[in-house]
Design an enzyme around this catalytic site. Structure first.
Site, PDB file in Angstrom:
ATOM      1  N   HIS A  22      99.015  19.238   3.620  1.00 45.63           N
ATOM      2  CA  HIS A  22      97.164  19.713   3.823  1.00 45.63           C
ATOM      3  C   HIS A  22      97.615  20.219   2.364  1.00 45.63           C
ATOM      4  O   HIS A  22      96.665  19.524   1.633  1.00 45.63           O
ATOM      5  CB  HIS A  22      96.366  19.894   4.242  1.00 45.63           C
ATOM      6  N   GLU A  23      97.863  21.223   2.000  1.00 45.41           N
ATOM      7  CA  GLU A  23      97.877  21.981   0.618  1.00 45.41           C
ATOM      8  C   GLU A  23      99.082  21.318  -0.224  1.00 45.41           C
ATOM      9  O   GLU A  23      98.642  21.336  -1.717  1.00 45.41           O
ATOM     10  CB  GLU A  23      98.760  23.593   1.463  1.00 45.41           C
ATOM     11  N   HIS A  26      96.205  18.661  -1.932  1.00 41.99           N
ATOM     12  CA  HIS A  26      95.780  19.674  -3.164  1.00 41.99           C
ATOM     13  C   HIS A  26      96.534  19.840  -4.556  1.00 41.99           C
ATOM     14  O   HIS A  26      96.223  19.497  -5.628  1.00 41.99           O
ATOM     15  CB  HIS A  26      95.144  20.604  -3.095  1.00 41.99           C
TER      16      HIS A  26
END
Length: 453
Positions: A22-23, A26
């Site tokens: 997920h990170e 980003h």
């Protein structure tokens, strides 16, 4: 203790994998948009390990493994040197900021597809949707032991869990389910399960049972585990015997013994109980004995036989396995199905058709992580895919604090032509925190309630 430690360990592994992806979503898009990333952390709190790359980004693994974050250069979080203003997140265009924020959930969605692909290539063993004992609404609708459910409401059914999910959603919506089955004799028939006749307030966690359905792999064989001294069967039936018929009526499962014995007792006299003893077929004349429970209650007739204390799991009879190429469309199709089901469940909870008991927290997630890890790699991959998809969907909800809340702000800015005021965004943050706290409180409450009950 082993169960608790296993649950904690596999939850940490799951969160580590999912949060990292997920990170990374980003992080990767932020880098492509020219934003300076200050820190990429898996976990919160004091770093246990860290290092910096040539861009000055600190990569860290922190002490509290319950999430993670990517910290970017941003004027909203502190002073930015004049020479680095062009690398600040807040200085990027609205579309770039939208792309950076949306990249996290999109990474989880792509990870879900990849995990399902790997699961299909490895092959996930499971149980077919073959019915065991049938009663109530299901029996009235014509369902029989040995029926294998092939389709429900036009959706193909490959496993018993898929059947449960489809029946549950149909019951929540209050409509009858159109079911196509293959019978034990090999014929194909269509039947209608009248789920609309379930009583108000039915238990949504056991729709099949309340409709009179059980599953063949969950049925106990009619094998005797113990015969108490002094019981009606003492001296005749032995541990290890398999009861095959009572008074001429075939018996396939242990829970079929009780009703037949009650009928015998009410009729009176002895009856022939047929057993299979290590391949030898025996007919034993036994008279059921009226028994009164030691704690009180209604008396009942009993042979005095008990099932084995240790019961082996039934062998799997379904396998979802595809080649590397064929697994690609299957993974995409499964992701689409799971997404539709998840969004449908959220909609039903908001409209009151689904119980909020369906919201699970970290305790349940940890238990499921441990259980699926024990069942094999393919099952753990499926669990990771499901949680990854859930993270993507939850993060896209328009709740301030979550990615979806930030996307809502940026979409308003895109339409409005200017950012929301700091006061409005601060108010939204407080609302978002309150909503998130309420959701987490509900999840923990449901977890604890499940443990207690």
């Amino acid at each position: 203790m082993t169960e608790i430690l296993g649950s904690i360990w596999w939850m940490i592994v799951a969160l580590g994998v999912l949060v990292t992806f997920h990170e990374f979503g980003h992080f990767w898009v932020a880098r492509r948009c020219g934003v300076k990333v200050l820190r990429f952390s898996v976990g919160f709190g004091k770093p246990l390990w860290s290092r910096r790359d040539r861009h000055g980004t600190e990569f860290a693994i922190a002490a509290i493994p319950l999430g993670g974050y990517v910290k970017m250069l941003d004027e909203a979080e502190g002073n930015v040197p004049a020479g680095q203003l062009d690398q600040a997140f807040n200085r990027k265009s609205v579309l770039q900021r939208i792309a950076i924020v949306a990249a996290g959930p999109i990474a989880n969605l792509l990870l879900c597809v990849a995990l399902l692909w790997a699961m299909f290539v490895i092959g996930r063993p499971d149980y077919s949707a073959t019915l065991g004992q049938v009663s109530g609404l299901a029996a009235q609708a014509g369902f029989q032991t040995g029926d294998r459910i092939d389709r429900i409401d036009e959706r193909e059914i490959r496993t018993w869990m898929e059947a449960i999910q489809m029946l549950t959603t149909a019951a929540m919506d209050g409509h009858d389910a159109s079911v196509e089955v293959s019978t034990a004799r090999g014929s194909h028939v269509s039947r209608t399960l009248p789920l609309s006749q379930l009583p108000a307030g039915f238990n949504q966690e056991n729709v099949g049972g309340q409709a009179g359905l059980s599953w063949l792999h969950q049925m106990l064989p009619a094998k005797v585990g113990a015969v108490p001294a002094g019981s009606a069967a003492d001296g005749q039936i032995l541990p290890g015997d398999v009861i095959t018929a009572i008074d001429g009526k075939p018996v396939a499962f242990f829970n079929e013994i009780g009703p037949e014995v009650q009928a015998l007792g009410k009729r009176g006299g002895a009856a022939m109980v047929e057993v299979d003893r290590q391949g030898a077929r025996l007919a034993l004349e036994i008279t059921p004995r009226l028994t009164r429970p030691p704690a009180g209650g209604a008396a009942y007739y009993a042979l005095g036989v008990a099932p084995p204390t240790e019961i082996s799991a039934a062998p799997y009879d379904a396998l979802q396995r595809y080649g590397p190429v064929a697994a690609v469309p299957m993974a995409l199709r499964e992701t689409a199905r799971m997404t539709a089901d998840s969004l449908g469940m959220i909609r039903r909870m908001f409209t009151g058709h689904a119980s909020v008991k369906n919201v699970s927290g970290p305790i349940t997630i940890a238990q499921v992580a441990n259980a699926t890890a024990k069942r094999g790699v393919a099952w753990f991959l499926f669990f990771l895919a499901l949680v990854s998809l859930s993270l993507a969907i939850i993060n896209l909800l328009p709740i301030p604090v979550l990615d979806g809340g930030h996307l809502l702000y940026y979409l308003i800015e895109l339409v409005k032509g200017s950012p929301l005021s700091e006061r409005s965004m601060a108010a939204g943050q407080y609302v978002g925190l309150a909503m998130l706290a309420g959701l987490m409180g509900l999840a923990f409450y449901n977890d604890i309630l499940r443990l207690v009950t």
